[in-house]
Design an enzyme around this catalytic site. Structure first.
Site, PDB file in Angstrom:
ATOM      1  N   ASP A 116      -7.403  -2.554  -1.165  1.00 27.67           N
ATOM      2  CA  ASP A 116      -8.375  -3.365  -0.438  1.00 27.67           C
ATOM      3  C   ASP A 116      -9.742  -3.026  -1.006  1.00 27.67           C
ATOM      4  O   ASP A 116     -10.139  -1.857  -1.027  1.00 27.67           O
ATOM      5  CB  ASP A 116      -8.336  -3.050   1.059  1.00 27.67           C
ATOM      6  CG  ASP A 116      -7.022  -3.440   1.709  1.00 27.67           C
ATOM      7  OD1 ASP A 116      -6.322  -4.319   1.168  1.00 27.67           O
ATOM      8  OD2 ASP A 116      -6.687  -2.863   2.757  1.00 27.67           O
ATOM      9  N   HIS A 119      -7.674  -8.051  -0.265  1.00 27.12           N
ATOM     10  CA  HIS A 119      -6.398  -7.421  -0.602  1.00 27.12           C
ATOM     11  C   HIS A 119      -5.889  -7.904  -1.956  1.00 27.12           C
ATOM     12  O   HIS A 119      -5.804  -9.106  -2.207  1.00 27.12           O
ATOM     13  CB  HIS A 119      -5.360  -7.754   0.478  1.00 27.12           C
ATOM     14  CG  HIS A 119      -4.013  -7.145   0.221  1.00 27.12           C
ATOM     15  ND1 HIS A 119      -3.659  -5.908   0.701  1.00 27.12           N
ATOM     16  CD2 HIS A 119      -2.934  -7.609  -0.465  1.00 27.12           C
ATOM     17  CE1 HIS A 119      -2.418  -5.632   0.329  1.00 27.12           C
ATOM     18  NE2 HIS A 119      -1.951  -6.654  -0.387  1.00 27.12           N
ATOM     19  N   GLU A 176      -6.205 -12.599   3.014  1.00 25.40           N
ATOM     20  CA  GLU A 176      -7.237 -11.560   3.029  1.00 25.40           C
ATOM     21  C   GLU A 176      -7.979 -11.555   1.692  1.00 25.40           C
ATOM     22  O   GLU A 176      -7.382 -11.279   0.658  1.00 25.40           O
ATOM     23  CB  GLU A 176      -6.606 -10.176   3.254  1.00 25.40           C
ATOM     24  CG  GLU A 176      -5.854 -10.051   4.569  1.00 25.40           C
ATOM     25  CD  GLU A 176      -5.087  -8.738   4.683  1.00 25.40           C
ATOM     26  OE1 GLU A 176      -5.017  -7.984   3.686  1.00 25.40           O
ATOM     27  OE2 GLU A 176      -4.543  -8.471   5.771  1.00 25.40           O
ATOM     28  N   HIS A 178       0.835  -1.207   0.000  1.00 31.00           N
ATOM     29  CA  HIS A 178       0.000   0.000   0.000  1.00 31.00           C
ATOM     30  C   HIS A 178       0.870   1.259   0.000  1.00 31.00           C
ATOM     31  O   HIS A 178       0.513   2.272  -0.601  1.00 31.00           O
ATOM     32  CB  HIS A 178      -0.895   0.031   1.242  1.00 31.00           C
ATOM     33  CG  HIS A 178      -2.042  -0.920   1.216  1.00 31.00           C
ATOM     34  ND1 HIS A 178      -3.190  -0.686   0.496  1.00 31.00           N
ATOM     35  CD2 HIS A 178      -2.229  -2.112   1.842  1.00 31.00           C
ATOM     36  CE1 HIS A 178      -4.041  -1.692   0.683  1.00 31.00           C
ATOM     37  NE2 HIS A 178      -3.475  -2.565   1.494  1.00 31.00           N
TER      38      HIS A 178
END
Length: 207
Positions: free
Chosen positions: A123, A190, A187, A116
């Site tokens: 996300d 993500h 995740e 990020h």
């Protein structure tokens, strides 16, 4: 001869940086940056005055391709962005919240750097035709095994996830892959653009 150090970029300078693109005003997506609100795992706004609705231009182009692919396949659905650019200073603050717990599994160590912070990770979730988030079986940033793509078969067999929830995850992955993104094992929300080790080695980090 050693290579020169990779420059850093201040988050405050992104609006005028040629390699970054704002996600604001992109009609194909819905922006709901959770870390700019109290609706996140630390229950407070950690972005403050920083505008973090940015990605590197190639990743932003990929997001637009993903959103347009979804529009063609499911015209009433939309990609919702929960997080995009996350400055290094914020990554450090979030990691400090979880330091010493097993939950650090869900955050990149600040020394290595979150993707990020290089502007190449997102996300995301999906909205249905009523503008409601599609049920993925666990919430965004819900740090538990139900959120792990690599456990989905077992969770389906055990009745912990439903077939419909996995269909929703499948549509999200299909859209993001159409834009050139790939997922990770822990995740469902993500996605990363490009090679993570190359990004860490060659791209400037946003502070």
């Amino acid at each position: 001869m050693t290579a020169p150090p990779i420059p850093m970029i201040a988050c405050e300078d992104l609006a005028t940086h040629p390699d970054f693109q704002s996600l604001r005003g992109m009609p194909e997506i819905d922006l709901d940056l959770r870390y700019a609100t109290p609706d996140n795992f630390v229950s407070r706004d950690v972005y403050g005055p920083l505008d973090c609705a940015y990605l590197r231009k190639d990743a932003a182009d990929g997001l637009q391709r993903a959103a347009r692919w979804l529009q063609r396949q499911r015209p009433q659905w939309q990609i919702r962005v929960f997080d995009a650019l996350r400055p290094q200073r914020v990554q450090e603050a979030l990691y400090a919240e979880l330091a010493g717990t097993p939950l650090t599994l869900y955050l990149a160590h600040p020394e290595a750097g979150s993707l990020h912070s290089f502007g190449v990770a997102l996300d995301v979730g999906l909205l249905d035709e009523q503008g409601q988030e599609l049920d993925m079986g666990s919430g965004f940033d819900e740090m538990c095994l139900l959120s792990h793509p690599d456990h989905e078969a077992e969770h389906l067999a055990q009745g912990l996830l439903t077939a419909q929830q996995l269909v929703h995850r499948g549509w999200l992955r299909a859209a993001m892959r159409a834009g050139g993104f790939h997922t990770i094992a822990t995740e469902w929300w993500h996605f990363e653009f490009g090679d993570r080790e190359q990004a860490r080695a060659t791209l400037p980090r946003v502070l």
